[in-house]
Design an enzyme around this catalytic site. Structure first.
Site, PDB file in Angstrom:
ATOM      1  N   ARG A  87       1.193  -1.323   0.163  1.00  0.00           N
ATOM      2  CA  ARG A  87       0.249   0.796  -0.363  1.00  0.00           C
ATOM      3  C   ARG A  87       1.068   1.085  -0.297  1.00  0.00           C
ATOM      4  O   ARG A  87       2.029   1.292   0.707  1.00  0.00           O
ATOM      5  CB  ARG A  87      -0.821  -0.313   1.183  1.00  0.00           C
ATOM      6  CG  ARG A  87      -2.174  -0.788   1.224  1.00  0.00           C
ATOM      7  CD  ARG A  87      -2.876  -0.338   0.342  1.00  0.00           C
ATOM      8  NE  ARG A  87      -4.245  -1.309   0.420  1.00  0.00           N
ATOM      9  CZ  ARG A  87      -4.565  -2.347  -0.804  1.00  0.00           C
ATOM     10  NH1 ARG A  87      -3.498  -3.176  -1.508  1.00  0.00           N
ATOM     11  NH2 ARG A  87      -5.857  -3.300  -0.813  1.00  0.00           N
ATOM     12  N   GLU A 105      -3.235   7.701  -5.000  1.00  0.00           N
ATOM     13  CA  GLU A 105      -3.835   7.590  -6.425  1.00  0.00           C
ATOM     14  C   GLU A 105      -5.253   7.860  -6.993  1.00  0.00           C
ATOM     15  O   GLU A 105      -6.141   8.723  -6.520  1.00  0.00           O
ATOM     16  CB  GLU A 105      -4.443   6.129  -6.011  1.00  0.00           C
ATOM     17  CG  GLU A 105      -2.795   5.598  -5.085  1.00  0.00           C
ATOM     18  CD  GLU A 105      -3.050   3.601  -5.818  1.00  0.00           C
ATOM     19  OE1 GLU A 105      -4.228   3.495  -5.760  1.00  0.00           O
ATOM     20  OE2 GLU A 105      -2.179   3.510  -5.215  1.00  0.00           O
ATOM     21  N   HIS A 116      -1.223   0.644  -9.876  1.00  0.00           N
ATOM     22  CA  HIS A 116      -2.506  -0.305  -8.988  1.00  0.00           C
ATOM     23  C   HIS A 116      -2.720  -1.151  -9.217  1.00  0.00           C
ATOM     24  O   HIS A 116      -4.017  -1.480  -9.399  1.00  0.00           O
ATOM     25  CB  HIS A 116      -3.170   0.856  -8.106  1.00  0.00           C
ATOM     26  CG  HIS A 116      -3.132  -0.149  -6.295  1.00  0.00           C
ATOM     27  ND1 HIS A 116      -2.942   0.906  -5.222  1.00  0.00           N
ATOM     28  CD2 HIS A 116      -3.773  -1.542  -6.017  1.00  0.00           C
ATOM     29  CE1 HIS A 116      -3.102  -0.358  -4.371  1.00  0.00           C
ATOM     30  NE2 HIS A 116      -3.745  -1.403  -4.200  1.00  0.00           N
ATOM     31  N   VAL A 117      -1.705  -1.965 -10.740  1.00  0.00           N
ATOM     32  CA  VAL A 117      -2.538  -2.894 -10.522  1.00  0.00           C
ATOM     33  C   VAL A 117      -1.887  -4.274 -11.103  1.00  0.00           C
ATOM     34  O   VAL A 117      -1.705  -5.482 -11.608  1.00  0.00           O
ATOM     35  CB  VAL A 117      -2.703  -2.439 -12.575  1.00  0.00           C
ATOM     36  CG1 VAL A 117      -3.646  -1.732 -13.038  1.00  0.00           C
ATOM     37  CG2 VAL A 117      -1.361  -1.963 -13.283  1.00  0.00           C
TER      38      VAL A 117
END
Length: 308
Positions: free
Chosen positions: A226, A255, A274-275
């Protein structure tokens, strides 16, 4: 608990086409319904969602389609008597492969060649720049599903894998496991430091200036945990000062990453939005997990991945 409806919140669309999940859940034995964000819930309802809404607290059970549930107010769910489950345990392959991709890109300089291709430039590396992963040390911080997925694949490539785990207990394919109080010792000799921990009070800001200064000056930081696990300002300073060699980052404090963030402009930083867990079969993974819990409820058994 007796389920009468399985409601899919529109936020699942952030991770997959919602209808794909509806179709994959068609045989769970409970009516499945796509609902609007202002839907109200009551006894007999279960909700599948990406994020939290206060209205969920009136349902019997809420399933988060992510492993991380830090935005869900766990204490409030507990007080409301609403079960909360998450999707841990299904991301080891996707995240593990993504991390290996980062390592190979950085070691074999593929990001530099891709940038040069965009500019129509025939670019060769300086002699000392490319290296192989074999025998390089990687420290995986967090040895749950994500961390083990990384460790297994790194070991298969001949890397020297060490890790950090709260319990300190041994893990397959990890030569040495450190406890968090020995974090600096764990990371000081690593070429790659991979963060795969959940976001908790203990892990927030875990990597800041002291840790970055402990790392080798030819080391790379990889964050698939995170964003707040890393002090982003300290990371930017370390990159500017060449305290570390570079980074691969999939999770950010804010984000989407703001357009004016300095992180966009470092050649030795690989950014992904964030993939790291993305896959075209994610709806199948979630449907299997939710379906198993529907069966557990019908049998009066404990929920899988129960948070509260």
């Amino acid at each position: 608990m007796h389920l009468e409806r399985l409601a899919l919140d529109p936020s699942v669309g952030l991770a997959m086409p919602p209808q794909r999940l509806v179709d994959a859940l068609s045989d769970v034995g409970v009516p499945v319904e796509l609902v609007d964000e202002d839907e109200q819930f009551g006894p007999g309802d279960a909700v599948v969602s990406f994020g939290h809404r206060d209205s969920f607290l009136d349902a019997d059970w809420v399933h988060c389609i992510r492993a991380g549930y830090d935005e869900f107010p766990v204490g409030v769910y507990d007080e409301a008597g609403t079960y909360l489950t998450n999707s841990t345990g299904i991301h080891g392959t996707t995240v593990g492969e993504t991390v290996i991709g980062y390592l190979l890109v950085l070691a074999r300089r593929l990001h530099v060649y891709r940038d040069a291709q965009h500019d129509h430039e025939w670019t060769r590396p300086r002699y000392h720049e490319p290296f192989t992963l074999k025998d390089e040390r990687i420290c995986v911080v967090g040895l749950g599903t994500l961390g083990r997925g990384v460790a297994d694949r790194a070991a298969a490539l001949g890397m020297d894998v060490v890790g950090v785990r709260r319990s300190g207990e041994p893990v397959d394919n990890v030569s040495q496991v450190f406890t968090p109080d020995r974090l600096h010792e764990a990371i000081e000799d690593a070429r790659f430091v991979v963060l795969a921990t959940p976001l908790t009070e203990e892990t927030e800001g875990m990597i800041a200036a002291p840790e970055l200064e402990t790392m080798r000056d030819d080391a790379f930081l990889v964050n698939v945990a995170r964003g707040p696990v890393v002090d982003e300002d300290d990371l930017i300073a370390a990159l500017e000062d060449e305290t570390i060699a570079g980074a691969a980052i999939d999770a950010f404090t804010e984000e989407p990453l703001p357009e004016d963030s300095p992180l966009w402009d470092f050649e030795e930083v690989v950014l992904t939005p964030h993939v790291s867990a993305a896959t075209g079969k994610y709806h199948e993974d979630i449907a299997q997990l939710v379906g198993e819990n529907v069966e557990h409820i019908a049998a009066g058994e404990e929920l899988i991945n129960r948070v509260v």
